[in-house]
Scaffold this motif. Structure first.
Motif, PDB file in Angstrom:
ATOM      1  N   GLY A 157       0.777  -1.228   0.000  1.00  0.00           N
ATOM      2  CA  GLY A 157       0.000   0.000   0.000  1.00  0.00           C
ATOM      3  C   GLY A 157       0.808   1.277   0.000  1.00  0.00           C
ATOM      4  N   ILE A 158       2.097   1.208  -0.341  1.00  0.00           N
ATOM      5  CA  ILE A 158       2.942   2.410  -0.340  1.00  0.00           C
ATOM      6  C   ILE A 158       2.838   3.134  -1.679  1.00  0.00           C
ATOM      7  N   ILE A 159       2.797   2.372  -2.764  1.00  0.00           N
ATOM      8  CA  ILE A 159       2.503   2.942  -4.076  1.00  0.00           C
ATOM      9  C   ILE A 159       1.289   2.221  -4.636  1.00  0.00           C
ATOM     10  N   GLN A 160       0.714   2.790  -5.685  1.00  0.00           N
ATOM     11  CA  GLN A 160      -0.404   2.124  -6.341  1.00  0.00           C
ATOM     12  C   GLN A 160      -0.566   2.669  -7.751  1.00  0.00           C
ATOM     13  N   HIS A 161      -1.225   1.902  -8.609  1.00  0.00           N
ATOM     14  CA  HIS A 161      -1.641   2.419  -9.902  1.00  0.00           C
ATOM     15  C   HIS A 161      -2.679   3.499  -9.633  1.00  0.00           C
ATOM     16  N   VAL A 162      -2.645   4.604 -10.381  1.00  0.00           N
ATOM     17  CA  VAL A 162      -3.460   5.773 -10.044  1.00  0.00           C
ATOM     18  C   VAL A 162      -4.956   5.452  -9.975  1.00  0.00           C
ATOM     19  N   SER A 163      -5.420   4.486 -10.760  1.00  0.00           N
ATOM     20  CA  SER A 163      -6.832   4.101 -10.674  1.00  0.00           C
ATOM     21  C   SER A 163      -6.996   2.682 -10.142  1.00  0.00           C
ATOM     22  N   LEU A 174       0.990   4.646 -15.260  1.00  0.00           N
ATOM     23  CA  LEU A 174       1.164   5.709 -14.274  1.00  0.00           C
ATOM     24  C   LEU A 174       0.849   5.215 -12.862  1.00  0.00           C
ATOM     25  N   TYR A 175       1.808   5.422 -11.965  1.00  0.00           N
ATOM     26  CA  TYR A 175       1.648   5.052 -10.554  1.00  0.00           C
ATOM     27  C   TYR A 175       1.849   6.291  -9.692  1.00  0.00           C
ATOM     28  N   GLN A 176       1.538   6.160  -8.393  1.00  0.00           N
ATOM     29  CA  GLN A 176       1.768   7.259  -7.457  1.00  0.00           C
ATOM     30  C   GLN A 176       2.154   6.696  -6.086  1.00  0.00           C
ATOM     31  N   PHE A 177       2.876   7.518  -5.326  1.00  0.00           N
ATOM     32  CA  PHE A 177       3.091   7.189  -3.928  1.00  0.00           C
ATOM     33  C   PHE A 177       1.779   7.479  -3.208  1.00  0.00           C
ATOM     34  N   TRP A 178       1.189   6.442  -2.630  1.00  0.00           N
ATOM     35  CA  TRP A 178      -0.095   6.586  -1.958  1.00  0.00           C
ATOM     36  C   TRP A 178       0.072   7.306  -0.620  1.00  0.00           C
ATOM     37  N   ILE A 179       1.215   7.131   0.014  1.00  0.00           N
ATOM     38  CA  ILE A 179       1.473   7.763   1.301  1.00  0.00           C
ATOM     39  C   ILE A 179       2.349   8.998   1.095  1.00  0.00           C
ATOM     40  N   PRO A 206      -2.403   8.881   7.092  1.00  0.00           N
ATOM     41  CA  PRO A 206      -1.550   7.704   7.284  1.00  0.00           C
ATOM     42  C   PRO A 206      -2.357   6.450   7.550  1.00  0.00           C
ATOM     43  N   PHE A 207      -3.691   6.601   7.717  1.00  0.00           N
ATOM     44  CA  PHE A 207      -4.512   5.450   8.060  1.00  0.00           C
ATOM     45  C   PHE A 207      -5.523   5.130   6.968  1.00  0.00           C
ATOM     46  N   CYS A 208      -5.337   5.693   5.768  1.00  0.00           N
ATOM     47  CA  CYS A 208      -6.343   5.510   4.731  1.00  0.00           C
ATOM     48  C   CYS A 208      -6.299   4.101   4.164  1.00  0.00           C
ATOM     49  N   LEU A 209      -7.462   3.644   3.724  1.00  0.00           N
ATOM     50  CA  LEU A 209      -7.554   2.354   3.044  1.00  0.00           C
ATOM     51  C   LEU A 209      -7.374   2.560   1.554  1.00  0.00           C
ATOM     52  N   ARG A 210      -6.944   1.498   0.879  1.00  0.00           N
ATOM     53  CA  ARG A 210      -6.875   1.571  -0.568  1.00  0.00           C
ATOM     54  C   ARG A 210      -8.305   1.640  -1.086  1.00  0.00           C
ATOM     55  N   LYS A 211      -8.542   2.486  -2.052  1.00  0.00           N
ATOM     56  CA  LYS A 211      -9.901   2.588  -2.551  1.00  0.00           C
ATOM     57  C   LYS A 211      -9.871   2.817  -4.046  1.00  0.00           C
TER      58      LYS A 211
END
Length: 370
Positions: A157-163, A174-179, A206-211
């Motif tokens: 959950g540190i990075i993710q695909h933008v969608s 395209l990816y992003q740092f989620w945190i 810092p406590f968000c879920l992946r969505k």
């Protein structure tokens, strides 16, 4: 911790002819929290420190107290005595933070604000750019190792695909740092992590879920499962842990076609026929067997509800969710979460551990032998 070292609250202290290195007095620390606006009162300060104890960040110097007491007792950060549990999850998190700090501190960083499908995303990079950078900076020996690192960061959950539609690949996806590791966090956020405010839409939390933000009219979500291709499942298949605790649905910008059933908004009666104690579970010859479950959460959650306390039990399992596929059943007792012993914790703390941890959840449960 570093601020406490600088302020000399953490230092070697002598008690009963014995010297305890790098420790602090609980009462003094509570005073410090209030003086430095980290806690509004002593009660909140005690709750904050108890949270750190529950997460194995601090402990009593002789491990004689499992609770944080606002008294002249000595406690220590586990990082200061080498007892901090550096498991794989922690190591991946720290590696992700190190890479992020390195990326944002250089000129011409590959992290940029980019737009995709008319939506702007912060802290983004192309997969192939990240691979190039990791190899050039010596963070990975070759592109294969860099891809493996990227996949580990995504799975935690540190990075993710933008969608949220792809795993990590050496491509122009395209990816992003989620945190956002640079955002200054206050200790009091730890006490709000079970509320819908803390688990908000903000990617800086810092406590968000992946969505996954569904398109209007589209109520399908991605389900990521071990060793399987990504597939589409119905959005009404399952609600997450938090939505079943009675909170409104905080994970979606648009409302699914069907709402969750009203029963999910109440506090249902326990599924246990009678209360069970830890002593009963752990006594020699007890009719219980321990099982290890590996559950890969998807964009909706993990598909189960924890209730009770000391020990906690599985109150509900979505028959179509990842938890059910991993073998979870109602009435099982939660023994450990991601390697942390939790029989002594309440369900709010366990839910917090689950929702603030990695997508891949490893749980040990105790199941009655039929």
């Amino acid at each position: 911790r570093l601020r406490l070292h600088d302020g000399k609250l953490i230092k070697d202290r002598r008690y009963h002819l014995r010297t305890y290195p790098n420790c602090f007095v609980a009462k003094e620390l509570t005073d410090w929290l209030i003086d430095h606006k980290e806690a509004p009162d002593r009660e909140t300060g005690i709750r904050l420190m108890q949270k750190l104890m529950d997460h194995y960040i601090i402990h009593h110097v002789c491990d004689e107290h499992s609770d944080y007491k606002d008294a002249k007792l000595l406690y220590r950060f586990r990082k200061d005595d080498g007892t901090f549990p550096l498991n794989k999850d922690v190591k991946v998190f720290m590696r992700g933070q190190s890479l992020y700090e390195k990326l944002v501190s250089v000129e011409e960083s590959i992290l940029k604000v980019r737009e995709e499908n008319s939506v702007k995303y912060q802290r983004t990079f192309l997969g192939c750019e990240m691979i190039d950078w990791l190899v050039q900076e010596g963070e990975a020996e070759d592109r294969k190792e860099a891809v493996e690192l990227g996949r580990a960061l995504l799975e935690h959950g540190i990075i993710q695909h933008v969608s949220n539609r792809h795993h990590f690949f050496d491509s122009d996806i395209l990816y992003q740092f989620w945190i956002n590791f640079r955002r200054r966090r206050r200790l009091t956020e730890l006490l709000n992590e079970n509320s819908s405010c803390a688990l908000s839409e903000s990617p800086d939390s810092p406590f968000c879920l992946r969505k996954l933000n569904p398109d209007p009219g589209n109520t399908s979500f991605l389900s990521v499962q071990t060793n399987k291709e990504i597939k589409i499942v119905s959005a009404v298949r399952r609600s997450s842990i938090t939505s079943l605790t009675g909170n409104s649905n905080p994970y979606f910008n648009t409302t699914p076609t069907l709402v969750f059933p009203p029963v999910a908004e109440c506090n249902p009666k326990s599924v246990l026929k009678r209360p069970i104690t830890n002593e009963e579970l752990l006594s020699p010859g007890a009719p219980y067997i321990k099982k290890t479950l590996t559950i890969v959460g998807d964009a909706v959650g993990w598909g189960f509800v924890v209730r009770g306390g000391r020990p906690c039990h599985i109150q509900a399992v979505d028959p179509g969710g990842p938890a059910a596929a991993a073998g979870m059943k109602v009435c099982q007792f939660v023994f450990s979460v991601n390697g942390m012993y939790v029989l002594h914790l309440d369900y709010q703390t366990i839910s917090s551990l689950i929702m603030t941890g990695p997508r891949t959840l490893v749980m040990e449960v105790m199941e009655a032998i039929e």
